[in-house]
Design a protein around this motif. Sequence first.
Motif, PDB file in Angstrom:
ATOM      1  N   SER A  63       0.808  -1.212   0.000  1.00 40.08           N
ATOM      2  CA  SER A  63       0.000   0.000   0.000  1.00 40.08           C
ATOM      3  C   SER A  63       0.849   1.273   0.000  1.00 40.08           C
ATOM      4  CB  SER A  63      -0.918  -0.012   1.222  1.00 40.08           C
ATOM      5  OG  SER A  63      -1.636   1.193   1.329  1.00 40.08           O
ATOM      6  N   LEU A  64       1.912   1.283   0.803  1.00 47.99           N
ATOM      7  CA  LEU A  64       2.725   2.497   0.952  1.00 47.99           C
ATOM      8  C   LEU A  64       3.879   2.580  -0.045  1.00 47.99           C
ATOM      9  CD1 LEU A  64       2.765   2.581   4.845  1.00 47.99           C
ATOM     10  CD2 LEU A  64       1.361   3.966   3.304  1.00 47.99           C
ATOM     11  N   ALA A  65       4.256   1.460  -0.651  1.00 44.83           N
ATOM     12  CA  ALA A  65       5.301   1.401  -1.672  1.00 44.83           C
ATOM     13  C   ALA A  65       6.522   2.261  -1.318  1.00 44.83           C
ATOM     14  CB  ALA A  65       4.730   1.819  -3.027  1.00 44.83           C
ATOM     15  N   PRO A  66       7.238   1.877  -0.272  1.00 46.26           N
ATOM     16  CA  PRO A  66       8.390   2.687   0.137  1.00 46.26           C
ATOM     17  C   PRO A  66       9.482   2.702  -0.927  1.00 46.26           C
ATOM     18  CG  PRO A  66       8.394   0.591   1.290  1.00 46.26           C
ATOM     19  CD  PRO A  66       7.110   0.664   0.532  1.00 46.26           C
ATOM     20  N   ALA A  67      10.077   3.886  -1.094  1.00 45.63           N
ATOM     21  CA  ALA A  67      11.190   4.042  -2.030  1.00 45.63           C
ATOM     22  C   ALA A  67      12.402   4.489  -1.221  1.00 45.63           C
ATOM     23  CB  ALA A  67      10.842   5.070  -3.098  1.00 45.63           C
ATOM     24  N   GLY A  68      13.323   3.586  -1.010  1.00 46.90           N
ATOM     25  CA  GLY A  68      14.534   3.927  -0.283  1.00 46.90           C
ATOM     26  C   GLY A  68      14.478   3.548   1.188  1.00 46.90           C
ATOM     27  N   PRO A  69      15.636   3.613   1.831  1.00 41.79           N
ATOM     28  CA  PRO A  69      15.735   3.163   3.225  1.00 41.79           C
ATOM     29  C   PRO A  69      14.949   4.022   4.215  1.00 41.79           C
ATOM     30  CG  PRO A  69      17.829   4.063   2.471  1.00 41.79           C
ATOM     31  CD  PRO A  69      16.924   4.005   1.288  1.00 41.79           C
ATOM     32  N   LEU A  70      14.838   5.319   3.980  1.00 45.81           N
ATOM     33  CA  LEU A  70      14.091   6.175   4.897  1.00 45.81           C
ATOM     34  C   LEU A  70      12.609   5.778   4.910  1.00 45.81           C
ATOM     35  CD1 LEU A  70      13.814   8.560   6.810  1.00 45.81           C
ATOM     36  CD2 LEU A  70      13.532  10.023   4.807  1.00 45.81           C
ATOM     37  N   GLU A  71      12.023   5.649   3.739  1.00 48.37           N
ATOM     38  CA  GLU A  71      10.617   5.284   3.663  1.00 48.37           C
ATOM     39  C   GLU A  71      10.377   3.862   4.170  1.00 48.37           C
ATOM     40  OE1 GLU A  71       9.012   6.136  -0.198  1.00 48.37           O
ATOM     41  OE2 GLU A  71       9.510   8.266  -0.045  1.00 48.37           O
ATOM     42  N   LEU A  72      11.318   2.970   3.923  1.00 51.81           N
ATOM     43  CA  LEU A  72      11.202   1.606   4.437  1.00 51.81           C
ATOM     44  C   LEU A  72      11.244   1.619   5.960  1.00 51.81           C
ATOM     45  CD1 LEU A  72      10.915  -1.343   3.665  1.00 51.81           C
ATOM     46  CD2 LEU A  72      13.406  -1.495   3.602  1.00 51.81           C
ATOM     47  N   GLY A  73      12.095   2.463   6.533  1.00 46.44           N
ATOM     48  CA  GLY A  73      12.131   2.606   7.986  1.00 46.44           C
ATOM     49  C   GLY A  73      10.819   3.132   8.537  1.00 46.44           C
ATOM     50  N   LEU A  74      10.200   4.060   7.818  1.00 35.88           N
ATOM     51  CA  LEU A  74       8.906   4.581   8.245  1.00 35.88           C
ATOM     52  C   LEU A  74       7.819   3.510   8.157  1.00 35.88           C
ATOM     53  CD1 LEU A  74       9.083   8.128   6.643  1.00 35.88           C
ATOM     54  CD2 LEU A  74       9.244   7.543   9.073  1.00 35.88           C
ATOM     55  N   VAL A  75       7.882   2.676   7.126  1.00 35.22           N
ATOM     56  CA  VAL A  75       6.929   1.568   7.020  1.00 35.22           C
ATOM     57  C   VAL A  75       7.120   0.620   8.206  1.00 35.22           C
ATOM     58  CG1 VAL A  75       6.302  -0.488   5.684  1.00 35.22           C
ATOM     59  CG2 VAL A  75       6.620   1.703   4.533  1.00 35.22           C
ATOM     60  N   ILE A  78       5.470   2.256  11.182  1.00 33.17           N
ATOM     61  CA  ILE A  78       4.015   2.191  11.045  1.00 33.17           C
ATOM     62  C   ILE A  78       3.527   0.782  11.376  1.00 33.17           C
ATOM     63  CG2 ILE A  78       2.118   2.271   9.366  1.00 33.17           C
ATOM     64  CD1 ILE A  78       3.716   4.592   8.015  1.00 33.17           C
ATOM     65  N   HIS A  79       4.248  -0.212  10.878  1.00 33.20           N
ATOM     66  CA  HIS A  79       3.868  -1.602  11.143  1.00 33.20           C
ATOM     67  C   HIS A  79       3.915  -1.902  12.637  1.00 33.20           C
ATOM     68  CE1 HIS A  79       4.752  -6.096  10.999  1.00 33.20           C
ATOM     69  NE2 HIS A  79       3.494  -5.963  10.652  1.00 33.20           N
ATOM     70  N   ARG A  80       4.980  -1.474  13.306  1.00 31.65           N
ATOM     71  CA  ARG A  80       5.091  -1.700  14.757  1.00 31.65           C
ATOM     72  C   ARG A  80       3.948  -1.005  15.492  1.00 31.65           C
ATOM     73  NH1 ARG A  80       9.528  -3.329  17.393  1.00 31.65           N
ATOM     74  NH2 ARG A  80       9.323  -1.702  18.953  1.00 31.65           N
ATOM     75  N   ALA A  81       3.655   0.240  15.127  1.00 27.14           N
ATOM     76  CA  ALA A  81       2.579   0.985  15.788  1.00 27.14           C
ATOM     77  C   ALA A  81       1.231   0.325  15.512  1.00 27.14           C
ATOM     78  CB  ALA A  81       2.576   2.435  15.303  1.00 27.14           C
ATOM     79  N   PHE A  82       1.019  -0.086  14.288  1.00 27.89           N
ATOM     80  CA  PHE A  82      -0.222  -0.758  13.900  1.00 27.89           C
ATOM     81  C   PHE A  82      -0.417  -2.024  14.723  1.00 27.89           C
ATOM     82  CE2 PHE A  82      -2.831  -3.422  11.139  1.00 27.89           C
ATOM     83  CZ  PHE A  82      -3.770  -2.520  10.648  1.00 27.89           C
ATOM     84  N   TRP A  83       0.643  -2.818  14.850  1.00 22.89           N
ATOM     85  CA  TRP A  83       0.572  -4.076  15.580  1.00 22.89           C
ATOM     86  C   TRP A  83       0.320  -3.838  17.068  1.00 22.89           C
ATOM     87  CZ3 TRP A  83      -0.354  -8.622  13.707  1.00 22.89           C
ATOM     88  CH2 TRP A  83      -0.225  -9.750  14.523  1.00 22.89           C
ATOM     89  N   ARG A  84       0.983  -2.838  17.629  1.00 22.66           N
ATOM     90  CA  ARG A  84       0.799  -2.550  19.056  1.00 22.66           C
ATOM     91  C   ARG A  84      -0.599  -2.002  19.332  1.00 22.66           C
ATOM     92  NH1 ARG A  84       6.218  -1.589  22.018  1.00 22.66           N
ATOM     93  NH2 ARG A  84       7.575  -2.802  20.681  1.00 22.66           N
ATOM     94  N   LEU A  85      -1.128  -1.193  18.440  1.00 21.02           N
ATOM     95  CA  LEU A  85      -2.498  -0.710  18.616  1.00 21.02           C
ATOM     96  C   LEU A  85      -3.494  -1.864  18.546  1.00 21.02           C
ATOM     97  CD1 LEU A  85      -2.456   2.633  16.621  1.00 21.02           C
ATOM     98  CD2 LEU A  85      -2.772   2.347  19.086  1.00 21.02           C
ATOM     99  N   ARG A  86      -3.230  -2.803  17.678  1.00 22.77           N
ATOM    100  CA  ARG A  86      -4.059  -3.999  17.584  1.00 22.77           C
ATOM    101  C   ARG A  86      -4.016  -4.749  18.904  1.00 22.77           C
ATOM    102  NH1 ARG A  86      -2.826  -9.103  16.735  1.00 22.77           N
ATOM    103  NH2 ARG A  86      -4.282 -10.493  15.719  1.00 22.77           N
ATOM    104  N   ARG A  87      -2.822  -4.873  19.473  1.00 21.00           N
ATOM    105  CA  ARG A  87      -2.651  -5.555  20.762  1.00 21.00           C
ATOM    106  C   ARG A  87      -3.417  -4.797  21.853  1.00 21.00           C
ATOM    107  NH1 ARG A  87      -1.784  -9.771  20.903  1.00 21.00           N
ATOM    108  NH2 ARG A  87       0.256  -9.903  19.985  1.00 21.00           N
TER     109      ARG A  87
END
Length: 116
Positions: A63-75, A78-87
């Motif tokens: 969905s976010l299609a990261p381009a480069g290491p900075l955007e991949l780090g942000l993904v 986001i994934h960690r925050a998403f997972w913790r909110l789910r928890r």
Amino acid sequence: MSTQAQITANTANAQLSTGPRTEAGRASSARNGVTHGLFSRHDFIRPDEEDAYAQTRADLEKSLAPAGPLELGLVNEIHRAFWRLRRCGDVEGSFDTANSDTAGPGAGGAGGGPRR
């Protein structure tokens, strides 16, 4: 004040308390402080959640299609925050509402709860 016998006993006992000695023991010991995963260094994933965790990660990357290491780090963040909110939602859903009279403001109590 400690006696010489206590100091000698403590010194001898300390020699036996060296912590885990194997890699498996060290890995297990490293997880001692994790109770619910909200403040852990690594995401808390139950064995039956591994597929959902991986799928969530794949969906976010697609969905976010990261381009480069900075955007991949942000993904990753986001994934960690998403997972913790789910928890958090899972934990909130498991709260016992049978005693909601004592749960605080808005949860029953004086005039706000069901009448018996």
